[in-house]
Design a protein around this motif. Structure first.
Motif, PDB file in Angstrom:
ATOM      1  N   MET A   8       0.553  -1.616  -0.182  1.00 16.82           N
ATOM      2  CA  MET A   8       0.005   0.030  -0.066  1.00 16.82           C
ATOM      3  C   MET A   8       0.909   1.109  -0.125  1.00 16.82           C
TER       4      MET A   8
ATOM      5  N   LYS B 131      -5.129   5.423   2.854  1.00 14.10           N
ATOM      6  CA  LYS B 131      -6.400   6.703   3.600  1.00 14.10           C
ATOM      7  C   LYS B 131      -7.376   6.477   4.130  1.00 14.10           C
TER       8      LYS B 131
ATOM      9  N   THR C 203     -10.326   5.145   6.683  1.00 14.07           N
ATOM     10  CA  THR C 203     -11.579   5.122   6.206  1.00 14.07           C
ATOM     11  C   THR C 203     -13.155   5.545   7.128  1.00 14.07           C
TER      12      THR C 203
ATOM     13  N   GLU D 294       3.644  -3.674   9.700  1.00  9.10           N
ATOM     14  CA  GLU D 294       2.446  -4.617   9.392  1.00  9.10           C
ATOM     15  C   GLU D 294       2.078  -5.860   9.862  1.00  9.10           C
TER      16      GLU D 294
ATOM     17  N   LYS E  23      -1.491  -8.049  10.054  1.00 12.25           N
ATOM     18  CA  LYS E  23      -2.900  -8.008   9.445  1.00 12.25           C
ATOM     19  C   LYS E  23      -3.067  -9.340  10.567  1.00 12.25           C
ATOM     20  N   THR E  24      -4.151  -9.876  11.464  1.00 11.22           N
ATOM     21  CA  THR E  24      -4.749 -10.396  11.765  1.00 11.22           C
ATOM     22  C   THR E  24      -6.128 -10.508  11.739  1.00 11.22           C
ATOM     23  N   GLU E  25      -6.914 -11.891  12.077  1.00  9.72           N
ATOM     24  CA  GLU E  25      -8.597 -12.128  11.219  1.00  9.72           C
ATOM     25  C   GLU E  25      -8.760 -10.617  11.738  1.00  9.72           C
ATOM     26  N   HIS E  26      -8.928 -10.315  12.245  1.00  9.20           N
ATOM     27  CA  HIS E  26     -10.249  -8.511  11.935  1.00  9.20           C
ATOM     28  C   HIS E  26      -9.136  -7.715  12.350  1.00  9.20           C
ATOM     29  N   GLN E  27      -7.292  -7.494  12.727  1.00  4.47           N
ATOM     30  CA  GLN E  27      -6.909  -6.423  12.554  1.00  4.47           C
ATOM     31  C   GLN E  27      -6.145  -6.185  12.125  1.00  4.47           C
ATOM     32  N   HIS E  28      -5.612  -4.770  11.495  1.00  8.72           N
ATOM     33  CA  HIS E  28      -4.421  -4.307  10.688  1.00  8.72           C
ATOM     34  C   HIS E  28      -4.358  -3.085  10.886  1.00  8.72           C
TER      35      HIS E  28
ATOM     36  N   ASP F 238      -6.738  -0.789  11.549  1.00 13.54           N
ATOM     37  CA  ASP F 238      -7.993  -0.623  10.767  1.00 13.54           C
ATOM     38  C   ASP F 238      -8.526   0.506   9.823  1.00 13.54           C
TER      39      ASP F 238
ATOM     40  N   VAL G 180      -7.658   4.109  10.987  1.00 17.38           N
ATOM     41  CA  VAL G 180      -7.725   4.500  11.019  1.00 17.38           C
ATOM     42  C   VAL G 180      -6.345   5.228  11.321  1.00 17.38           C
TER      43      VAL G 180
ATOM     44  N   ILE H  61     -16.108   1.651  17.866  1.00 21.58           N
ATOM     45  CA  ILE H  61     -16.047   0.763  16.857  1.00 21.58           C
ATOM     46  C   ILE H  61     -14.952   0.559  16.461  1.00 21.58           C
ATOM     47  N   GLY H  62     -15.086  -0.813  17.704  1.00 21.07           N
ATOM     48  CA  GLY H  62     -13.389  -1.275  17.228  1.00 21.07           C
ATOM     49  C   GLY H  62     -13.075  -2.176  18.437  1.00 21.07           C
ATOM     50  N   PRO H  63     -11.575  -2.555  18.734  1.00 21.81           N
ATOM     51  CA  PRO H  63     -11.430  -3.175  20.210  1.00 21.81           C
ATOM     52  C   PRO H  63     -12.171  -2.012  22.158  1.00 21.81           C
TER      53      PRO H  63
END
Lengths: 286, 392
Positions: free
Chosen positions: A1, A5, A7, A24, A26-31, A47, A49, A163-165
Motif C-alpha cells: 500500500m 486512506k 476509512t 504491518e 494483520k490478524t483476522e479482524h485487525q490491521h 483498521d 484509522v 467501533i472496534g476493540p
C-alpha cells in the motif's frame, strides 16, 4: 500500500503518503501499520484509522495527562487504560507521582511501539514507578472496583474508537467501575472523538457518564491528524474544586515541574473547558 | 426424459488436443483430481474488456461469485474495487490489504455486528431497501453513505434478484425523506436486474427510471444523490457463442451518456469476469451401462464444483478429448445421491475410465456454493497464467 486512506467517513477522507513502512500486522479482524510520512513523522494506524503521529501526538497526550493531574494538585497514583504507544505514560511520568499503573490489552502492542515508535515512550517503559499490567481494561476496572486494592487519583482512558476493540471503554458500566476505582477527589478523563464529525459519540458519553459523577463535562483541543477540528475529552469527578483551580495555582505548580510542554500551559488549561457552541449544544441535547 | 437421443443440448467440445490434455494431466499428476484451473490472464482480459465497454464506470468485483484469494489478488492488481456481503469476505480482502475505501457492502439485511465489522474493516457504503434497515444505521450515521436498492424485475434474467431484495420505485421518495429525518445520507440508488441477462434492455430501463427518481429527489434535496449502482447481470458465455461484451453494453453506455457528468456510476460484476477464467477438470472414475444409457461417474459433481447447476441454474459447457460415434450418456458426480447428475441424456463419444471431462465457464457460483456432502474432498484451485505460459 503506497498511500494510506483513512476509512472513518464515507464522504470525506484523509490520505497519507507511505514513505517507509516500518511495521504491518494483520490478524483476522485487525490491521495495524506503522509508517513514515514526510510531513508527520511516524504514523500508526489501526483498521484504517489514524491512531497517533509523531508530529502532533504531543497535543493529545499533554492534554489528557496534565489537565487532570494539575487540576487535582496532589496526585500520587495514576491509572492509564490503553495507551500502548507509551506517549501518555511519558507525559504522566513527568509528574512527581508515586506509581502509575498502565493496563494494556496486548504486550505485543507495547513491544511493537518501543521498537517502531520509540519517541512516543522515550524510555518511559523503563521507569521504576510503572506497573504494567497486560489485561483487558474493562475487566481491570471491574475487578479493582470490587476489591480492596488501592484506588487512583487520576484515571486516563486512552482508547481506540468505540467501533472496534475500545467499544467497552465507552460503556456506562465502564464509567461506573472507573468511578469506583477513584479516590474521593479522583478524576476520570477519556478520549472522546471529534464531535464536528462524530456528534453521537460526545452525546453518548454525556448520557452514560452523567449518573456517575457530580461534575461531568468536556474539554477540548485540536489534534490536526484527528481530522475535523476539536477533539473532546470527557471529564468526570466528584471533586468540585478541580475545575476551578486558579491560574496562579497552576502557574505555581508548573514552575516547580519541568513539563517542557508544547501545547499545554496554564492559559490553555482554563481555556480548554470553554466549548464551542456546536459542542456545548450537542452535550446539552444529550 | 424417456426417449434416448440427447435432451441435454449444452455445448460439448469433442476433439483431441494433445497439448492441452498433456497440460491438464500434468496438473492432475501433481495436484490430484478433480481440479479447478484458474487462468489469471483470462480474468485480466475480461476485466479490461468490461472497463472499456463501460468507460467511466467503477467496477466492484462481486466477491461472492468466487471468494478466492488468488482471484482477489488479480482484481486488486488491476485496481478494481470489491463488492462484499459478509465479514468472511472482508477477511479475504484483508489478506491482500485491500483498503476498505475500495469496497462496498451490499447485503441489504445486516446484523448490528456485521455493520460494526464492516466499519472496522473500512467499508462505509451500505445498501438498504427498507426502513428497518435504515434504522440500524442510525448509530453510525456520521460515517456511512447509503445506497437505496430499488427493485426492477427482469423476465429475461435466469436468476431473479428482485424477488428477495429491493424496494418498489414508488417507495423511494418516502425512504429518502425517512433517512433524512434520521440523519442518514442516502447517496444514491442501486439495482440488480438479475443475473445472466440475455440483453441489456432491463439495465437501460432501470438506469432511466433511477435517473428520473434521482433527478426528482435532487430538486428538493439538501444533500443531492450522486451515485448510481447498476449492479451486475453481465452474462457469461455458457453457450460458447462468442459473447461480445462491448455490443451487450452498448445500450447501457448510451443510457449512461445522458446522465449528469458529476454522478458516480458503479457496477458489481461477478459472473462475467470470473466464469470464463476457471475450468473444471474431472476424471472418469466409473462406467456402467444402465437403462439403455452409458453412465459415467466423475470425481466431481453437483455437490462440488458443479453445485451451480443446482443453486445457480447454470448449465456448463463440457469438453472431452475424444471423438467417435455419439452415444446417449449420463454424466454423474461422485456422491451417493441420485440427484448428483451433471448431464442427463447427452449424446457424446464413448469415454473410458481415466479419461478427462472438463467443465468450461466454471468460475462463478461453482466452488462458492459447494457442499461437504459425503466428505468428498474439494477440487483444489490451481492458478495458471496463460500469458506467461505462452511467453515461455
Amino acid at each position: 500500500m503506497k498511500h494510506f486512506k483513512e476509512t472513518l467517513y464515507d464522504a470525506v477522507c484523509q490520505e497519507y503518503r507511505v514513505d517507509k513502512l516500518y511495521f504491518e500486522s494483520k490478524t483476522e479482524h485487525q490491521h495495524l501499520m506503522i509508517f513514515h510520512n514526510a510531513q508527520l513523522g511516524r504514523v500508526m494506524t489501526l483498521d484504517g484509522v489514524v491512531q497517533t503521529t509523531e508530529a502532533d501526538e504531543f497535543i493529545y497526550h499533554e492534554m489528557l495527562a496534565h489537565v487532570p493531574i494539575l487540576a487535582h494538585g496532589k496526585v500520587k497514583r495514576v491509572l492509564i487504560i490503553g495507551g500502548g504507544d507509551g506517549g501518555m505514560l511519558r507525559e504522566v511520568l513527568k509528574h512527581p507521582i508515586e506509581q502509575v499503573t498502565q493496563v494494556e490489552i496486548d504486550q505485543a502492542v507495547v513491544d511493537m511501539a518501543i521498537e517502531h515508535l520509540p519517541n512516543h515512550s522515550a524510555g518511559a517503559y523503563d521507569d521504576p514507578r510503572l506497573n504494567l499490567v497486560i489485561a483487558n481494561g474493562f475487566d481491570f476496572v471491574k475487578n479493582t472496583a470490587n476489591s480492596r486494592d488501592s484506588k487512583f487519583d487520576v484515571i486516563i482512558s486512552d482508547s481506540t474508537d468505540p467501533i472496534g476493540p475500545g467499544e467497552v471503554l465507552f460503556s456506562e458500566d465502564f464509567y461506573a467501575y472507573a468511578k469506583a476505582c477513584l479516590n474521593d477527589n479522583g478524576i476520570l478523563v477519556t478520549q472522546n472523538g471529534v464531535p464536528f464529525f462524530q456528534e453521537d459519540e460526545v452525546q453518548n458519553t454525556a448520557r452514560r457518564m452523567q449518573p456517575h459523577f457530580k461534575d461531568r463535562r468536556f474539554y477540548c483541543a485540536p489534534i490536526p491528524t484527528y481530522y475535523g477540528g476539536f477533539m473532546t475529552f470527557a471529564w468526570g469527578t466528584d471533586n468540585l474544586n478541580a475545575i476551578s483551580v486558579s491560574p496562579e495555582t497552576l502557574e505555581k505548580q508548573l514552575e516547580q515541574l519541568n513539563l517542557a510542554t508544547r501545547y499545554y500551559n496554564a492559559g490553555i488549561h482554563q481555556a480548554a473547558f470553554a466549548l464551542p457552541e456546536y459542542i456545548r449544544s450537542a452535550v446539552a441535547r444529550a | 426424459m424417456n426417449t434416448i437421443g440427447g435432451h441435454d443440448t449444452r455445448p460439448l467440445r469433442c476433439a483431441p488436443d494433445s497439448t492441452l490434455e498433456a497440460f491438464y494431466r500434468a496438473l492432475i499428476a501433481q495436484h490430484g483430481s478433480p481440479l479447478l484451473v484458474f487462468d489469471k490472464a483470462i480474468l485480466r482480459q475480461k476485466f479490461r474488456a468490461l472497463q472499456s465497454a463501460l468507460p467511466g464506470v467503477e467496477l466492484y468485483y462481486a466477491v461472492k461469485a468466487h471468494p478466492d484469494q488468488h482471484i482477489i489478488e488479480v482484481i486488486n492488481q488491476l485496481g478494481g474495487g470489491f463488492d462484499v456481503a459478509s465479514a468472511g469476505e472482508m477477511d479475504l480482502l484483508l489478506e491482500h490489504k485491500v483498503s476498505g475505501r475500495r469496497t462496498i457492502h451490499t447485503h441489504p439485511i445486516k446484523k448490528d455486528q456485521e455493520i460494526r465489522d464492516a466499519l472496522r474493516f473500512g467499508a462505509t457504503t451500505f445498501v438498504v431497501d427498507n426502513l428497518h434497515e435504515l434504522r440500524k444505521l442510525v448509530p453510525y450515521r456520521s460515517r456511512v453513505g447509503v445506497l437505496l436498492r430499488v427493485s426492477f424485475r427482469s423476465s429475461s434474467a435466469k436468476v431473479d434478484l428482485s424477488k428477495k431484495f429491493g424496494c418498489a420505485p414508488n417507495e423511494v421518495f418516502d425512504l429518502v425523506s425517512n433517512a433524512e429525518a434520521l440523519g442518514i445520507h442516502i447517496k444514491g440508488l442501486s439495482f440488480h436486474v438479475g443475473s445472466q441477462c440475455l440483453d441489456a434492455s432491463k439495465h437501460v430501463e432501470a438506469i432511466n427510471e433511477c435517473a428520473n427518481l434521482i433527478k426528482t429527489i435532487n430538486q428538493g434535496a439538501s444533500r443531492p444523490l450522486s451515485v448510481l449502482d447498476i449492479g451486475g447481470g453481465f452474462p457469461a458465455d455458457y453457450e460458447l457463442t462468442g459473447l461480445d461484451i462491448d455490443a451487450f453494453c452498448a445500450p447501457i453506455r448510451s443510457a449512461l451518456a445522458s446522465l449528469p457528468s458529476d454522478w458516480h456510476i458503479i457496477a458489481e460484476p461477478g459472473r462475467y469476469l470470473i466464469a470464463p477464467a476457471v475450468t473444471s477438470i474431472t476424471t472418469v472414475t466409473g462406467l456402467s451401462r444402465r437403462g439403455g444409457y452409458q453412465w459415467y461417474y466423475l470425481d466431481d459433481g453437483v455437490y462440488g464444483s458443479f453445485s451451480g447447476q443446482i443453486f445457480d441454474h447454470a448449465v456448463y459447457p463440457l469438453q472431452i478429448f475424444k471423438t467417435g460415434a455419439p452415444v446417449a450418456s449420463i454424466i454423474a458426480g461422485p456422491t451417493c445421491d441420485s440427484i448428483d447428475v451433471i448431464a442427463e441424456d447427452i449424446l457424446m463419444p464413448e469415454l473410458e475410465i481415466g479419461d478427462l471431462v472438463m467443465g468450461l465457464q466454471m468460475g462463478a457460483y461453482t466452488a462458492a456454493t459447494k457442499t461437504r456432502f459425503n466428505s468428498i474432498p474439494d477440487a483444489k484451485l490451481i492458478v495458471v497464467d496463460s500469458r506467461e505460459q505462452s511467453a515461455k
